[in-house]
Design an enzyme around this catalytic site. Structure first.
Site, PDB file in Angstrom:
ATOM      1  NE  ARG A 123      34.233  43.633  41.365  1.00  0.00           N
ATOM      2  CZ  ARG A 123      33.423  44.672  41.104  1.00  0.00           C
ATOM      3  NH1 ARG A 123      33.175  45.558  42.033  1.00  0.00           N
ATOM      4  NH2 ARG A 123      32.910  44.806  39.920  1.00  0.00           N
ATOM      5  CE  LYS A 127      27.541  52.691  41.116  1.00  0.00           C
ATOM      6  NZ  LYS A 127      26.344  52.190  40.443  1.00  0.00           N
TER       7      LYS A 127
END
Ligand SMILES: [Zn+2]
Length: 218
Positions: A129, A15
């Site tokens: 990540r 996002k």
């Protein structure tokens, strides 16, 4: 009429990246609550200092304070033609306050985009990540070093599976009422965030154009 966009999505949904790209391409400010809080504290304004005092005590910044900070931010000249909000509203009270602000602005509807990614995929992404040791930027999936500053990459400490699942649960519990608050609106949109970022961007653009076009004919 302005382009007033709210980006929703779980941690790892991409996002923030999409919000940044969209804001840049459309010449709008990307307004994230984290940045706003940092600015308010740096500028030593009373609302910012109150927020800092709360965070220092380990408390969450309350709705009234967040709403005040957002209200002030949206009056600045760069937000005149719209904005991309990232991380706000987080509660129904904040969403209601934002509706009141939008009525005052009288500058087009809110478009709410929910970037959806299945939980399994979020866990996979978050577990993979890595961030830059030097500048803290999220690493590109296959990069050997930071694309921003060339720094070394490391796995984020909080990204092991249990912590990831807990973060996602907390996010979903907190956000569901806000999504439900917006869901029935004609300007509520869902984007499939499990596609490659380019495709997500394309879908997002189409959706935003469609939502603003549709709103104009109202
Ligand atoms: Zn870096």
């Amino acid at each position: 009429m302005g382009l007033n966009l709210i980006m929703m999505g779980a941690p790892g949904a991409g996002k923030g990246t999409q919000a940044g790209r969209l804001a840049q391409e459309r010449g709008l400010p990307k307004i994230s609550t984290g940045d706003m809080l940092r600015d308010a504290i740096r500028e030593q304004n009373p609302v910012g200092l109150e927020a800092k005092a709360r965070m220092d005590r380990g408390e969450l910044v309350d709705d009234a304070t967040m709403i005040e900070i957002v209200r002030e931010r949206l009056t600045r000249p760069d937000a005149k033609c719209g904005f991309v909000l990232d991380g706000f509203p987080r509660t129904v009270a904040q969403a209601e306050a934002l509706d009141a602000i939008m009525r005052e602005r009288n500058n087009g509807p809110l478009i709410i985009v929910d970037v959806q990614v299945p939980q399994q995929e979020l866990v996979r992404r978050l577990a993979m990540r890595r961030i830059c040791v030097k500048c803290g930027v999220n690493a590109m999936p296959n990069a050997a070093s930071c694309t921003n500053c060339g720094g070394e990459l490391e796995q984020r400490m909080d990204d092991n599976q249990d912590v990831v699942l807990e973060r996602l649960t907390v996010y979903q519990r907190a956000t569901r009422p806000v999504l439900d608050y917006y869901r029935e609106r004609p300007t509520f949109r869902v984007v499939n965030g499990s596609q490659p970022p380019d495709r997500v961007a394309q879908e997002l653009d189409t959706m935003v154009n469609d939502a603003t076009g549709g709103a104009k004919s109202l």
